[in-house]
Scaffold this motif. Structure first.
Motif, mmCIF file in Angstrom:
data_model
loop_
_atom_site.group_PDB
_atom_site.id
_atom_site.type_symbol
_atom_site.label_atom_id
_atom_site.label_comp_id
_atom_site.label_asym_id
_atom_site.label_seq_id
_atom_site.Cartn_x
_atom_site.Cartn_y
_atom_site.Cartn_z
ATOM 1 N N GLN A 135 0.823 -1.207 0.000
ATOM 2 C CA GLN A 135 0.000 0.000 0.000
ATOM 3 C C GLN A 135 0.865 1.268 0.000
ATOM 4 N N ALA A 136 0.186 2.419 -0.134
ATOM 5 C CA ALA A 136 0.864 3.694 -0.296
ATOM 6 C C ALA A 136 0.298 4.727 0.669
ATOM 7 N N VAL A 137 0.963 5.892 0.702
ATOM 8 C CA VAL A 137 0.491 7.042 1.465
ATOM 9 C C VAL A 137 0.614 8.294 0.600
ATOM 10 N N PHE A 138 -0.114 9.333 0.966
ATOM 11 C CA PHE A 138 0.157 10.672 0.468
ATOM 12 C C PHE A 138 1.112 11.325 1.463
ATOM 13 N N ALA A 139 2.150 11.979 0.951
ATOM 14 C CA ALA A 139 3.134 12.575 1.844
ATOM 15 C C ALA A 139 3.586 13.924 1.315
ATOM 16 N N GLY A 140 3.919 14.823 2.232
ATOM 17 C CA GLY A 140 4.447 16.131 1.885
ATOM 18 C C GLY A 140 5.017 16.800 3.115
ATOM 19 N N LEU A 141 5.650 17.952 2.914
ATOM 20 C CA LEU A 141 6.131 18.726 4.043
ATOM 21 C C LEU A 141 4.931 19.293 4.794
#
Length: 239
Positions: free
Chosen positions: A36-42
């Motif tokens: 599975q995946a995630v949304f990621a950002g600063l």
């Protein structure tokens, strides 16, 4: 889905074009399935992008961290993103999401993982999940990259091969360095036939859309039933 604000623990160069970012979960629980995946950002930026989780659920629980493989050379937008993360940088993580995962229970006793470029990230998660939870399953990894220095996790994969925990086959598609003595060229029918001992193999493919489409077609033409093939694509072509 959960939303977490968590600090970056470590940032390590994986290849000239990628970094491994480890985010510290602390005492938070973050459950996900391998693949599975995630949304990621600063944390301070509105920009968030999808990234496959590169560690297994077992590793994440044990290390209290999640691992992402981040491409760093194709970002041209003015918004800051993960290529600017350093240890201590606060990240916003949302997830998990996605259906790219093995069925449970797994009916096959052989799994063939086929990665193109940064498609190695979710396949590494699946690989470690199998190694830690499915001792009777044979795991083979075919990994394609543009050049020899673009294989992420190469030392780790080489050690697993030496320990006979996985079978590993590497191929480069644009190699100009004469020090590379391994297989050259795209993943083709000959390579797949050499590693496909039985059609009763769960085949898991991740990479650019063209790569995934080509490999899927080669597998089905080799007699692997379509229902045994699991695929995931991403937009940028890093083959």
């Amino acid at each position: 889905m959960q939303t977490l604000l968590i600090p970056t623990r470590t940032v390590v160069a994986a290849t000239p074009r990628t970094k491994i970012i480890v985010a510290d979960l602390g005492d938070r629980n973050f459950s996900f399935r391998a693949g599975q995946a995630v949304f990621a950002g600063l944390a301070e930026s509105p920009v968030k992008r999808p990234y496959s989780i590169a560690c297994s659920p077992q590793q994440a629980g044990r290390d209290k961290a999640i691992e992402l493989l981040v491409q760093i050379d194709d970002h041209t937008a003015p918004d800051p993103h993960l290529e600017g993360a350093t240890p201590g940088t606060l990240l916003r993580i949302e997830g998990p999401f996605g259906s790219f995962a093995l069925p449970a229970p797994l009916p096959e006793r052989r799994v063939l993982l086929i990665a193109g470029g940064t498609g190695i990230a979710p396949l590494r998660s699946i690989m470690w999940h199998l190694l830690e939870t499915a001792s009777g399953v044979d795991v083979t990894l075919v990994y394609s990259a543009r050049r020899a220095d673009e294989f992420a996790y190469l030392a780790e994969l080489g050690s697993l091969k030496t320990e006979r925990r996985i079978d590993l086959f590497l191929t480069v598609t644009r190699e100009s360095d004469q020090t590379w003595t391994g297989t050259q060229g795209r993943v083709d029918s000959a390579l797949l036939t050499s590693v496909l001992d039985t059609q009763e193999t769960r085949c898991v493919i991740c990479g650019p859309s063209g790569f995934v489409g080509d490999v899927s077609a080669l597998l089905t033409s080799s007699g692997v039933p379509r229902e045994r093939i699991v695929t995931e694509t991403y937009a940028a072509d890093s083959r």
